[in-house]
Design an enzyme around this catalytic site. Structure first.
Site, PDB file in Angstrom:
ATOM      1  CE1 TYR A 123      43.134  71.220 -11.326  1.00 34.54           C
ATOM      2  CE2 TYR A 123      41.291  70.252 -10.138  1.00 34.54           C
ATOM      3  CZ  TYR A 123      42.650  70.469 -10.265  1.00 34.54           C
ATOM      4  OH  TYR A 123      43.510  69.958  -9.344  1.00 34.54           O
ATOM      5  CE1 TYR A 174      39.740  67.408  -7.050  1.00 29.39           C
ATOM      6  CE2 TYR A 174      41.044  69.422  -6.941  1.00 29.39           C
ATOM      7  CZ  TYR A 174      40.917  68.084  -7.296  1.00 29.39           C
ATOM      8  OH  TYR A 174      41.970  67.442  -7.885  1.00 29.39           O
ATOM      9  NE  ARG A 179      43.367  64.724  -3.453  1.00 32.03           N
ATOM     10  CZ  ARG A 179      44.455  65.032  -4.167  1.00 32.03           C
ATOM     11  NH1 ARG A 179      44.377  65.260  -5.445  1.00 32.03           N
ATOM     12  NH2 ARG A 179      45.645  65.105  -3.591  1.00 32.03           N
ATOM     13  CG  HIS A 211      47.807  68.838 -10.320  1.00 34.54           C
ATOM     14  ND1 HIS A 211      47.760  67.463 -10.195  1.00 34.54           N
ATOM     15  CD2 HIS A 211      46.603  69.293  -9.906  1.00 34.54           C
ATOM     16  CE1 HIS A 211      46.565  67.120  -9.733  1.00 34.54           C
ATOM     17  NE2 HIS A 211      45.839  68.206  -9.538  1.00 34.54           N
TER      18      HIS A 211
HETATM   19 FE   LIG Z   1      43.898  68.252  -8.560  1.00 36.82          FE
END
Ligand SMILES: [Fe+2]
Lengths: 198, 267
Positions: free
Chosen positions: B136, B175, B185, B190
């Site tokens: 991110y 990740y 994940r 999102h």
């Molecule tokens: Fe996430």
């Protein structure tokens, strides 16, 4: 005495919620998100507080949203909820808590019912939490009437004596003073309530 | 209702194995697989996949208080968004920087409906995600995977009169979930949605069909039974693919929660 309220059944095809996770800070905040009050408005109030977990530790990087009526008591219906023009009041605010779990909001007092609707998102919460922030506790409020007397103060913002037109409102996720969190059910008297559900 | 998940967990946030998330807090992770619904075959939890029940110190212990909002309740209305709030370019996450981002380009589109099947018109949809390497562009993400200078991973759009939304982006990488052994994940986006009522507010995650990490993902399994969590998986839709450019995925969303019909008709 208010009879017990039964939660509504979920819509059969509703999309389930998932946690907001820890990495929303580059995406969801927007400029002046915590300042819906028009700049320099004389009736501006400051509301601030801390989100606390069950150990009394602050919850950092939580996302708080507020929705409210304007001073005239009606729900604002003007667009521009993300882009402040400095003049209008859209009734919507979004803030994140800092590393110390603290947030701050500058808004106008709601007309009509004296509360702000609050929605809390945080890492570690599989589903967001709704609550309300009352500036006063009115005698004829259906929600407050249904609550035990000792839980009502968890929804009350208290005047902050150190600052002008300022209120304090902490959100406690657990503990003796756990904040009252809400589950919204179908309103009972809507013309089409309970019919035609998909 | 999605809030069932909170209600079920109330009062039984028992301590278990705990992982440390990237902001230094806990998440409960009892070391047993989530129970499956035998009546709904589908993607089951792989053996040993712990269910995600949230942070035991953050879940309220008391039941949610049901509220049947009367006509005066402000929660039956919600914020209004318009063209001033969202730039059309906000819906293309591949064009926010001078260069092209790395990764497989995708189109994600669908319709937003309320619980009665009515389109949610003119409302805000927000998307945020990791880059193709699973990192991110967020200072809280300190993993040692590369940042992409041409990808921020945040987008917005408004739904149209049919309740449709549309994004162009890249498929995010998987990740690892820090503090847990080999808990990766699956690729996910999102999403945040607004209805016409504040009660309809929804934040959730979208997954990709056929992802081999899904059976091992505690968070996806926490959404509910097979049928419920299947609603978080998009469908590959060649009709949405852009020839020579992007792969198309369709994902439709239904917002729960009561809304004032009088307010919706005018919007
Ligand atoms: Fe996430």
């Amino acid at each position: 005495m208010t009879p017990p309220l039964t939660p509504a059944a979920p819509a059969p095809n509703s999309t389930p919620a998932q946690t907001v996770g820890p990495f929303h800070g580059h995406a969801l905040p927007f400029a002046d998100g915590g300042a819906p009050a028009p700049s320099g408005h004389p009736r501006t109030v400051t509301v601030h507080g801390t989100v606390l977990d069950g150990a009394g530790a602050p919850v950092p990087h939580a996302l708080l949203e507020f929705w409210q009526t304007g001073p005239d008591g009606s729900a604002p219906a003007v667009p521009g909820s993300l882009r402040r023009d400095g003049l209008g009041f859209t009734g919507f605010a979004r803030v994140t808590t800092g590393r110390d779990g603290h947030y701050l909001l500058r808004t106008l007092p709601p007309g009509g019912a004296p509360y702000l609707a609050v929605c809390l998102f945080a890492r570690g919460l599989p589903h967001h939490l709704f609550t309300r922030l009352y500036f006063t506790l009115p005698t004829h409020d259906p929600l407050l009437a249904a609550l035990p007397a000792d839980r009502r103060p968890t929804l009350l913002a208290t005047p902050d004596p150190g600052h002008h037109r300022a209120y304090r409102f902490d959100i406690r996720l657990q503990g003796d003073r756990e904040t009252v969190f809400l589950d919204f059910t179908e309103p009972p008297s809507r013309p089409d309530a309970g019919h035609g559900d998909v | 209702m999605a809030s069932e998940s909170v209600r079920e967990q109330t009062g039984r946030a028992a301590p278990g194995l705990q992982g440390t998330d990237r902001d230094g807090s806990r998440d409960s992770a009892p070391g047993r697989a989530a129970p499956e619904n035998p009546a709904a075959p589908g993607i089951s939890a792989a053996p040993g996949t712990p269910p995600y029940t949230g942070d035991p110190l953050r879940l309220p212990r008391r039941p949610l208080v049901p509220v049947a909002p009367g006509p005066e309740a402000v929660e039956l209305t919600g914020p209004v968004f318009g063209p001033a709030d969202v730039d059309p370019l906000d819906a293309d996450l591949t064009r926010q920087h001078p260069g092209d981002p790395l990764g497989e380009r995708i189109t994600v589109a669908g319709r937003i409906l309320d619980r009665r099947g009515r389109p949610v018109r003119g409302q805000l949809v927000e998307l945020w995600q990791a880059n193709a390497a699973g990192r991110y562009a967020n200072r809280l993400d300190q993993r040692s995977a590369p940042l992409d200078p041409n990808f921020t991973g945040a987008g917005r759009c408004l739904t149209d009169d049919e309740g449709r939304y549309h994004f162009t982006t890249i498929r995010p990488g998987a990740y690892p979930w820090p503090g847990r052994h080999n808990a990766w994940r699956p690729a996910h986006l999102h999403f945040s949605f607004f209805g016409t009522a504040f009660t309809q507010r929804l934040v959730t995650q979208m997954y990709f069909p056929g992802d081999p990490l899904l059976p091992y993902d505690s968070i996806w399994h926490s959404a509910g039974d097979e049928a419920t969590r299947a609603r978080l998986v998009a469908a590959y839709d060649p009709a949405l693919s852009v020839s020579g450019s992007s792969l198309g995925y369709r994902w439709d969303v239904v917002l729960d929660g009561p809304a004032a019909t009088w307010a919706e008709e005018g919007r």
